[in-house]
Design a protein around this motif. Structure first.
Motif, mmCIF file in Angstrom:
data_model
loop_
_atom_site.group_PDB
_atom_site.id
_atom_site.type_symbol
_atom_site.label_atom_id
_atom_site.label_comp_id
_atom_site.label_asym_id
_atom_site.label_seq_id
_atom_site.Cartn_x
_atom_site.Cartn_y
_atom_site.Cartn_z
ATOM 1 N N GLN A 122 0.796 -1.204 -0.105
ATOM 2 C CA GLN A 122 -0.175 -0.317 0.015
ATOM 3 C C GLN A 122 0.912 1.333 0.098
ATOM 4 N N ASN A 123 2.016 1.124 0.475
ATOM 5 C CA ASN A 123 2.893 2.250 0.445
ATOM 6 C C ASN A 123 3.836 2.662 -1.051
ATOM 7 N N PRO A 124 3.418 3.663 -1.577
ATOM 8 C CA PRO A 124 4.226 3.882 -2.927
ATOM 9 C C PRO A 124 5.570 3.614 -2.916
ATOM 10 N N GLN A 125 6.133 4.055 -1.703
ATOM 11 C CA GLN A 125 7.674 4.192 -1.486
ATOM 12 C C GLN A 125 8.321 2.687 -1.488
ATOM 13 N N LEU A 126 7.473 1.852 -0.871
ATOM 14 C CA LEU A 126 7.671 0.339 -0.858
ATOM 15 C C LEU A 126 7.212 -0.605 -1.736
ATOM 16 N N SER A 127 6.391 -0.244 -2.318
ATOM 17 C CA SER A 127 5.770 -1.111 -3.306
ATOM 18 C C SER A 127 6.721 -1.737 -4.306
ATOM 19 N N GLY A 128 6.317 -3.059 -4.502
ATOM 20 C CA GLY A 128 7.273 -3.558 -5.542
ATOM 21 C C GLY A 128 8.736 -4.107 -5.185
ATOM 22 N N VAL A 129 9.135 -3.990 -3.871
ATOM 23 C CA VAL A 129 10.170 -4.734 -3.192
ATOM 24 C C VAL A 129 9.892 -6.063 -3.240
ATOM 25 N N PRO A 130 10.904 -6.909 -3.584
ATOM 26 C CA PRO A 130 10.823 -8.312 -3.639
ATOM 27 C C PRO A 130 10.636 -8.671 -2.108
ATOM 28 N N PHE A 131 9.883 -9.711 -1.987
ATOM 29 C CA PHE A 131 9.431 -9.999 -0.481
ATOM 30 C C PHE A 131 9.560 -11.639 -0.171
ATOM 31 N N ILE A 132 10.362 -12.148 0.427
ATOM 32 C CA ILE A 132 10.332 -13.530 0.921
ATOM 33 C C ILE A 132 9.949 -13.872 2.079
ATOM 34 N N PHE A 133 8.927 -14.735 2.285
ATOM 35 C CA PHE A 133 8.498 -15.096 3.689
ATOM 36 C C PHE A 133 9.407 -16.264 4.097
ATOM 37 N N LEU A 134 9.905 -16.031 5.435
ATOM 38 C CA LEU A 134 10.730 -17.074 6.236
ATOM 39 C C LEU A 134 9.781 -17.530 7.299
ATOM 40 N N THR A 135 9.589 -18.769 7.347
ATOM 41 C CA THR A 135 8.760 -19.085 8.505
ATOM 42 C C THR A 135 8.632 -20.656 8.599
ATOM 43 N N ALA A 136 8.251 -20.962 10.074
ATOM 44 C CA ALA A 136 8.201 -22.402 10.296
ATOM 45 C C ALA A 136 6.706 -22.985 9.829
ATOM 46 N N LYS A 137 5.948 -22.165 9.616
ATOM 47 C CA LYS A 137 4.412 -22.636 9.181
ATOM 48 C C LYS A 137 4.647 -23.362 7.692
ATOM 49 N N THR A 138 4.207 -24.623 7.777
ATOM 50 C CA THR A 138 4.110 -25.319 6.425
ATOM 51 C C THR A 138 2.905 -25.855 5.777
ATOM 52 N N GLU A 139 1.835 -25.370 6.456
ATOM 53 C CA GLU A 139 0.419 -25.583 5.902
ATOM 54 C C GLU A 139 0.329 -24.860 4.520
ATOM 55 N N ARG A 140 -0.503 -25.426 3.644
ATOM 56 C CA ARG A 140 -0.770 -24.811 2.199
ATOM 57 C C ARG A 140 -1.458 -23.636 2.499
ATOM 58 N N ALA A 141 -2.593 -23.473 3.452
ATOM 59 C CA ALA A 141 -3.303 -22.470 3.456
ATOM 60 C C ALA A 141 -2.379 -21.110 3.917
ATOM 61 N N ASP A 142 -1.517 -21.397 4.584
ATOM 62 C CA ASP A 142 -0.552 -20.131 5.164
ATOM 63 C C ASP A 142 0.397 -19.826 4.037
ATOM 64 N N GLN A 143 0.848 -20.684 3.147
ATOM 65 C CA GLN A 143 1.633 -20.496 2.097
ATOM 66 C C GLN A 143 0.531 -19.667 0.979
ATOM 67 N N ARG A 144 -0.463 -20.008 0.900
ATOM 68 C CA ARG A 144 -1.641 -19.602 -0.147
ATOM 69 C C ARG A 144 -1.833 -18.235 0.192
ATOM 70 N N ARG A 145 -2.071 -17.972 1.734
ATOM 71 C CA ARG A 145 -2.283 -16.552 2.003
ATOM 72 C C ARG A 145 -1.315 -15.539 1.502
ATOM 73 N N GLY A 146 0.115 -16.200 1.859
ATOM 74 C CA GLY A 146 1.225 -15.281 1.596
ATOM 75 C C GLY A 146 1.342 -14.826 0.261
ATOM 76 N N MET A 147 0.955 -15.934 -0.623
ATOM 77 C CA MET A 147 1.223 -15.671 -2.151
ATOM 78 C C MET A 147 0.076 -14.593 -2.602
ATOM 79 N N GLU A 148 -1.110 -14.905 -1.923
ATOM 80 C CA GLU A 148 -2.301 -14.023 -2.549
ATOM 81 C C GLU A 148 -2.088 -12.784 -2.245
ATOM 82 N N LEU A 149 -1.226 -12.322 -1.023
ATOM 83 C CA LEU A 149 -1.038 -11.057 -0.577
ATOM 84 C C LEU A 149 0.210 -10.505 -1.546
ATOM 85 N N GLY A 150 0.769 -11.056 -2.187
ATOM 86 C CA GLY A 150 1.869 -10.814 -3.134
ATOM 87 C C GLY A 150 3.138 -11.267 -2.689
#
Length: 352
Positions: free
Chosen positions: A69-97
């Motif tokens: 939502q921030n024009p100054q930060l939009s478009g910065v590559p974003f990698i999630f690093l987490t212990a969560k492994t369920e597909r629902a969590d991965q899908r939510r992260g990908m849906e957010l971009g």
């Protein structure tokens, strides 16, 4: 040196990962929660973010939403690093971009490979693509790399459109963005009395159909091929996501739209205050300039008298008389197939 922002609440993981990234040649910023991470990013924009999801104060999902939502930060590559492994969590992260998703415990080589791959692919889109040459393919290739939108390449098949064939009609749903690879397309509106008013002429290297996509409405005009043309289609969803995620793309289309608005303002002022000879002279100059950019050695204007009359806002008979006067004065050459401006300086400098 590329800068990585590492947002991780576990001190041991944060320090060890930061050391690994520094040894790999990156400058590293660290934050122990999402709120501090956003503050770090606003102070120093990173080239990529590695972010945990489950954190105090502000979790990873919240961080990514702020970035989007921030024009100054939009478009910065974003990698999630987490212990969560369920597909629902991965899908939510990908849906957010999110651009990638690594689980703990992670392999160091895997992390470095993911970071290197994302940084190399997420270059800012240039504002100076040469759309008359191969610039559209560069633009779409860069866009596809940034967005990882497979359909941008899948739907790049050229579409042949015959002369006088309608591409879309007034009131039709806006389903795609159009790019003219070859030929010429006009957009127009019809008055209540049935008179055609041309709202735009698009030649090789130009986009059209984006106004309806930008405001989320149906097309307010119709598009018809003036001559046999070749078009490329970009699906509406891909175009919309590209605009939302990449400020450079948004700015490019804002410039296109602003330029079209300025051109229409000039045309309206011409029709309101200038003589017919002045309006025809100005239109010839504009068309001559466009053709000169496409074919510097032979800038011939290929447009029917009816279409040019609609652009100028007069009857075809009145236009023909004015063009004949210009031909007799040695300013233009007229044939059944094209108009050639011989002395543009006379069109530009005359007091009509």
């Amino acid at each position: 040196m590329k800068t990585i922002l590492l947002i991780e609440d576990d001190a041991f993981i944060r320090e060890n990962t930061a050391e690994l990234l520094e040894l790999a040649g990156y400058a590293v910023l660290t934050a122990e929660n999402g709120q501090l991470g956003v503050q770090q990013a606003l102070a120093t924009k990173p080239d990529l973010v590695v972010c945990d999801i489950m954190m105090p104060v502000l979790d990873g999902y919240g961080v990514l939403q702020i970035f989007n939502q921030n024009p100054q930060l939009s478009g910065v590559p974003f990698i999630f690093l987490t212990a969560k492994t369920e597909r629902a969590d991965q899908r939510r992260g990908m849906e957010l971009g999110a651009d990638d998703y690594l689980t703990k415990p992670f392999d160091r080589a895997e992390l470095l490979s993911a970071i290197a791959g994302r940084i190399s692919r997420f270059q800012h889109l240039r504002p100076d693509y040469d759309l008359h040459a191969d610039g559209l393919h560069e633009f779409l290739d860069d866009a596809r790399n940034v967005m990882t939108l497979q359909s941008l390449s899948d739907d790049r098949r050229p579409h042949a459109v015959a002369r006088k064939q309608m591409i879309y009609g007034e009131g039709d749903e806006a389903a795609r963005l159009y790019f003219v690879r070859a030929g010429q397309v006009k957009t127009s509106k019809s008055t209540a009395a049935g008179k055609e008013l041309i709202t735009g002429l698009y030649q090789a290297g130009e986009f059209f159909g984006y106004k309806a996509l930008l405001d989320g409405s149906a097309h307010s005009d119709s598009a018809v091929a003036v001559e046999d043309s070749v078009l490329l289609y970009i699906p509406a969803d891909d175009f919309t996501q590209l605009l939302l995620r990449n400020p450079e793309v948004s700015r490019q289309f804002v410039r296109l739209l602003a330029g079209q608005v300025r051109e229409q303002e000039v045309l309206l002022l011409d029709m309101a205050y200038n003589s017919l000879r002045k309006r025809v002279a100005d239109m010839l100059l504009r068309l001559h300039q466009k053709e000169s950019e496409l074919m510097p050695s032979a800038p011939h204007i290929h447009i029917s008298r009816d279409d040019m009359a609609a652009l100028v806002g007069t009857a075809p008979e009145s236009l023909s008389r004015t063009l004949s006067e210009f031909r007799q004065a040695g300013i233009v050459e007229l044939t059944s197939k094209f108009i050639r401006v011989i002395q543009p300086e006379k069109l530009r400098g005359a007091n009509w």
